[in-house]
Design a protein around this motif. Sequence first.
Motif, PDB file in Angstrom:
ATOM      1  N   ARG A 196       0.827  -1.202   0.000  1.00  0.00           N
ATOM      2  CA  ARG A 196       0.000   0.000   0.000  1.00  0.00           C
ATOM      3  C   ARG A 196       0.866   1.260   0.000  1.00  0.00           C
ATOM      4  N   LYS A 197       1.952   1.218   0.764  1.00  0.00           N
ATOM      5  CA  LYS A 197       2.848   2.370   0.831  1.00  0.00           C
ATOM      6  C   LYS A 197       3.490   2.648  -0.525  1.00  0.00           C
ATOM      7  N   LEU A 198       3.986   1.593  -1.182  1.00  0.00           N
ATOM      8  CA  LEU A 198       4.651   1.764  -2.471  1.00  0.00           C
ATOM      9  C   LEU A 198       3.657   2.114  -3.572  1.00  0.00           C
ATOM     10  N   TYR A 219       4.234   5.391  -5.973  1.00  0.00           N
ATOM     11  CA  TYR A 219       4.583   5.322  -7.386  1.00  0.00           C
ATOM     12  C   TYR A 219       3.393   5.380  -8.328  1.00  0.00           C
ATOM     13  N   HIS A 220       2.198   5.564  -7.797  1.00  0.00           N
ATOM     14  CA  HIS A 220       1.062   5.626  -8.717  1.00  0.00           C
ATOM     15  C   HIS A 220       1.251   6.813  -9.669  1.00  0.00           C
ATOM     16  N   PRO A 221       1.093   6.582 -10.981  1.00  0.00           N
ATOM     17  CA  PRO A 221       1.356   7.641 -11.973  1.00  0.00           C
ATOM     18  C   PRO A 221       0.522   8.904 -11.779  1.00  0.00           C
ATOM     19  N   GLU A 261       5.812   4.579 -13.666  1.00  0.00           N
ATOM     20  CA  GLU A 261       4.985   3.559 -14.327  1.00  0.00           C
ATOM     21  C   GLU A 261       5.639   2.194 -14.235  1.00  0.00           C
ATOM     22  N   THR A 262       6.966   2.146 -14.431  1.00  0.00           N
ATOM     23  CA  THR A 262       7.670   0.868 -14.330  1.00  0.00           C
ATOM     24  C   THR A 262       7.602   0.332 -12.906  1.00  0.00           C
ATOM     25  N   ARG A 263       7.819   1.213 -11.936  1.00  0.00           N
ATOM     26  CA  ARG A 263       7.836   0.778 -10.538  1.00  0.00           C
ATOM     27  C   ARG A 263       6.461   0.290 -10.080  1.00  0.00           C
ATOM     28  N   ILE A 264       5.403   0.959 -10.506  1.00  0.00           N
ATOM     29  CA  ILE A 264       4.081   0.530 -10.052  1.00  0.00           C
ATOM     30  C   ILE A 264       3.743  -0.837 -10.633  1.00  0.00           C
ATOM     31  N   LYS A 265       4.203  -1.116 -11.851  1.00  0.00           N
ATOM     32  CA  LYS A 265       3.983  -2.450 -12.421  1.00  0.00           C
ATOM     33  C   LYS A 265       4.727  -3.509 -11.619  1.00  0.00           C
ATOM     34  N   GLU A 266       5.973  -3.198 -11.245  1.00  0.00           N
ATOM     35  CA  GLU A 266       6.750  -4.151 -10.445  1.00  0.00           C
ATOM     36  C   GLU A 266       6.096  -4.392  -9.083  1.00  0.00           C
ATOM     37  N   GLY A 268      -6.612   3.695 -14.010  1.00  0.00           N
ATOM     38  CA  GLY A 268      -7.805   3.488 -13.218  1.00  0.00           C
ATOM     39  C   GLY A 268      -7.534   2.843 -11.871  1.00  0.00           C
ATOM     40  N   PHE A 269      -6.337   2.963 -11.365  1.00  0.00           N
ATOM     41  CA  PHE A 269      -5.985   2.349 -10.090  1.00  0.00           C
ATOM     42  C   PHE A 269      -6.584   3.144  -8.944  1.00  0.00           C
ATOM     43  N   ASN A 270      -7.330   2.468  -8.093  1.00  0.00           N
ATOM     44  CA  ASN A 270      -7.958   3.124  -6.953  1.00  0.00           C
ATOM     45  C   ASN A 270      -7.637   2.342  -5.687  1.00  0.00           C
ATOM     46  N   MET A 271      -7.347   3.061  -4.622  1.00  0.00           N
ATOM     47  CA  MET A 271      -7.033   2.385  -3.371  1.00  0.00           C
ATOM     48  C   MET A 271      -7.404   3.277  -2.194  1.00  0.00           C
ATOM     49  N   ARG A 272      -8.073   2.683  -1.233  1.00  0.00           N
ATOM     50  CA  ARG A 272      -8.430   3.422  -0.016  1.00  0.00           C
ATOM     51  C   ARG A 272      -7.160   3.751   0.760  1.00  0.00           C
ATOM     52  N   GLY A 273      -7.123   4.922   1.369  1.00  0.00           N
ATOM     53  CA  GLY A 273      -5.975   5.322   2.172  1.00  0.00           C
ATOM     54  C   GLY A 273      -5.833   4.471   3.419  1.00  0.00           C
TER      55      GLY A 273
END
Length: 304
Positions: A26-28, A32-34, A43-48, A128-133
């Motif tokens: 969750r932290k990463l 790194y979310h674009p 973009e590369t890091r979020i895929k990893e 379209g990446f969504n995540m609750r805090g």
Amino acid sequence: MEYKDYYKILGVSRDASQDAIKKAYRKLARKYHPDVSKAPDAETRIKEVNEAYEALGDPEKRKAYDQLGSNWRQGQDFRPPPGWDGWAQHRGAGAGGGADFGGFSDFFESIFGGAGMGGAGRRRGTGGFNMRGADREGKVEITLDQALKGTEISVNDADGRVQRVRIPAGAKDGSRLRVRGQGDPGVGTGGSGDLLLEIRIKPDSRYRVEGRNLSRDIPITPWEAALGATIEVPTPHGWVNLKIPAGSQSGKQMRLKGKGLPGKPPGDLYLKLMIQAPPEDEAGDWYRKMAEQSSFAPRAGLTP
């Protein structure tokens, strides 16, 4: 193909708990979310990161991945061991077939080929990446009077802004208060997390606090204890009349139902009777006459 050290990518040890893996992800993911990050390799890091969590966030996938051993290093040339069937061993014969890996690496596909994404991986693309805090935790100290009546305190939210938070009457020591939406901000359309406040009641010079129950010492005279009396005593809710039974001993507890911290049900107030002798110059003659005339022998039954 290159070996992917998913533990290294998430920054956790190989013996990390599932909860620690989730927190690291969750932290990463937020970092790194674009839509949030300005890093050129976001973009590369979020895929990893998504791929690593897809592998380690599922205990079954993680177990299969761990079967490869711990001697591999990130970026090393990798080929699955002969006869490798790590994932299928945990999923059964029906595990194979045509998964959509959402842009994950050949390494991932070689390890989990045919595993399917269960919907989770497909949601973790960069678009379209969504995540609750994440929830935040904190502690706050209040006085007993504030716990009895309720109070408002100021706290800083994740953006550093001051927010007023209402602590209801009857808050117990060690209880937790959830403040909706005052945690870390979410990503995309994901909402903010919550603030979890642990409430601590400061020591009070009058009352001892045990859950919602309160207790305090009440001094009485020897004749009130011996003969019985009705005395006026303080409680958190005002003065009340307390009837002391004749023959009361020092240390006897009297219970006043519902006179503790408010709640459903409210706590009780326990009053501990403490016999106090008057000064010698005031009652010396009286005590000497009692000593001469009384046959009372409280230590008669004691043995070495």
